[in-house]
Design a protein around this motif. Structure first.
Motif, PDB file in Angstrom:
ATOM      1  N   GLU A  42       0.854  -1.190   0.000  1.00 23.18           N
ATOM      2  CA  GLU A  42       0.000   0.000   0.000  1.00 23.18           C
ATOM      3  C   GLU A  42       0.887   1.235   0.000  1.00 23.18           C
ATOM      4  N   ILE A  43       0.631   2.130  -0.951  1.00 19.87           N
ATOM      5  CA  ILE A  43       1.379   3.377  -1.055  1.00 19.87           C
ATOM      6  C   ILE A  43       0.607   4.495  -0.361  1.00 19.87           C
ATOM      7  N   PRO A  45      -0.485   5.136   3.035  1.00 19.98           N
ATOM      8  CA  PRO A  45      -1.667   4.752   3.814  1.00 19.98           C
ATOM      9  C   PRO A  45      -2.253   5.853   4.684  1.00 19.98           C
ATOM     10  N   THR A  51      -6.030   0.582   4.948  1.00 25.17           N
ATOM     11  CA  THR A  51      -5.268  -0.428   5.690  1.00 25.17           C
ATOM     12  C   THR A  51      -6.164  -1.257   6.593  1.00 25.17           C
ATOM     13  N   VAL A  64       3.242  -1.541   3.953  1.00 25.23           N
ATOM     14  CA  VAL A  64       2.829  -0.181   3.587  1.00 25.23           C
ATOM     15  C   VAL A  64       4.072   0.705   3.523  1.00 25.23           C
ATOM     16  N   GLU A  66       5.146   4.787   3.527  1.00 27.83           N
ATOM     17  CA  GLU A  66       4.628   6.121   3.844  1.00 27.83           C
ATOM     18  C   GLU A  66       5.794   7.078   4.049  1.00 27.83           C
ATOM     19  N   GLY A 108      -3.552   1.966  -3.283  1.00 33.51           N
ATOM     20  CA  GLY A 108      -3.338   3.227  -2.583  1.00 33.51           C
ATOM     21  C   GLY A 108      -4.187   4.363  -3.101  1.00 33.51           C
ATOM     22  N   ASN A 109      -4.335   5.370  -2.258  1.00 33.34           N
ATOM     23  CA  ASN A 109      -4.898   6.652  -2.674  1.00 33.34           C
ATOM     24  C   ASN A 109      -3.701   7.525  -3.032  1.00 33.34           C
ATOM     25  N   PHE A 110      -3.413   7.627  -4.316  1.00 31.17           N
ATOM     26  CA  PHE A 110      -2.173   8.271  -4.753  1.00 31.17           C
ATOM     27  C   PHE A 110      -2.240   9.794  -4.612  1.00 31.17           C
ATOM     28  N   CYS A 134      -5.962   1.885  -7.539  1.00 31.31           N
ATOM     29  CA  CYS A 134      -5.628   3.176  -6.931  1.00 31.31           C
ATOM     30  C   CYS A 134      -6.692   4.227  -7.194  1.00 31.31           C
TER      31      CYS A 134
END
Length: 268
Positions: A42-43, A45, A51, A64, A66, A108-110, A134
């Motif tokens: 996960e990019i 988080p 997550t 993850v 971050e 992820g939410n980029f 994403c």
């Protein structure tokens, strides 16, 4: 969760924290884990809105990454299951060999300000990244999923569609974020296709695509003029078209023709 414990969104990092639980769950459900392996990265988080649903998935090997120290500290306080699985770093620079061995998926939410850079990194790692689910700016999502012949079709469209099957899943309104962005968002899914080789020089292929779209209003004959094309290549009917009119296969075939022409010119 106390209000003071929340992480403040940082404009410099392009942070907009999703607070809609229904959308968060829907994003995580976009992962096609029955078709890929169970390693997931996960990019960005943030405070773990995705997550919390990812850690519920049985047998998922989740890590993850971050870049924001405040978010890292928050995750360590609230997600005991992530012990040893939080990477404080920049996805664009991280040595991904040290993250997972073998193939993995990305979710992820980029951050909107670096989404294109993330996709170029994905392309570099395409033989390891099996899928990407994403959320990003709707305009970029539409561009990536756009087919040839559309005004939104561009460099990222061609390069990503060369190696991934792309699906636009659903739109997300600004009001479900803190702070709300000024644009609509969208969730897309990329799944690695079966293409292993292009059948042409990859660097030349990328150059042809980028050069063609850098002057997208011009015909390819004029847009590709700086590539020093032979008269035979320049005379081809396809050179009367603009870059947005060519499919991925068209670009591959054009690159093959240019490559062969150059080999003849140099007596190879």
């Amino acid at each position: 969760m106390a209000t003071y414990d929340k992480v403040r969104a940082k404009k410099s990092l392009g942070q907009h924290f999703l607070h809609d639980e229904g959308i968060a769950r829907k994003i995580t459900e976009g992962l096609l884990l029955d078709k890929t392996g169970n390693q997931v990265l996960e990019i960005g988080p943030g405070m773990g809105v995705l997550t919390k649903y990812l850690v519920e998935i049985t047998n998922l090997q989740l890590k993850v990454i971050e870049i924001d120290r405040d978010s890292v500290a928050y995750l360590k306080r609230h997600f005991a299951l992530l012990d040893g699985k939080i990477i404080e770093g920049d996805f664009l620079k991280e040595d991904l060999d040290s993250v997972f061995s073998g193939t993995f998926s990305i979710i992820g939410n980029f951050p909107y300000n670096i989404s294109s850079q993330i996709f170029f990194r994905v392309l570099e790692q395409r033989n390891r990244v099996e899928q990407v689910v994403c959320m990003l700016q709707k305009e970029v999502a539409d561009r990536i999923a756009s087919r040839h012949g559309n005004k939104t079709y561009g460099i990222l469209s061609v390069l990503l569609q060369t190696f991934y099957n792309i699906e636009n899943l659903f739109k997300v309104p600004p009001g479900v974020f803190t702070p709300p962005p000024k644009v609509m968002s969208a969730v897309i899914r990329l799944v690695r296709n079966d293409r292993k080789q292009l059948g042409c020089d990859e660097k030349l292929f990328v150059t042809v695509v980028k050069t063609g779209f850098n002057q997208r209003r011009k015909t390819l004959r004029n847009a590709l003029k700086n590539l020093t094309l032979s008269s035979d290549v320049a005379a081809l009917p396809v050179m009367d078209k603009r870059a947005e009119q060519l499919s991925v296969e068209d670009f591959i075939q054009l690159t093959q023709v240019i490559e062969k022409s150059r080999a003849v010119q140099h007596g190879v």
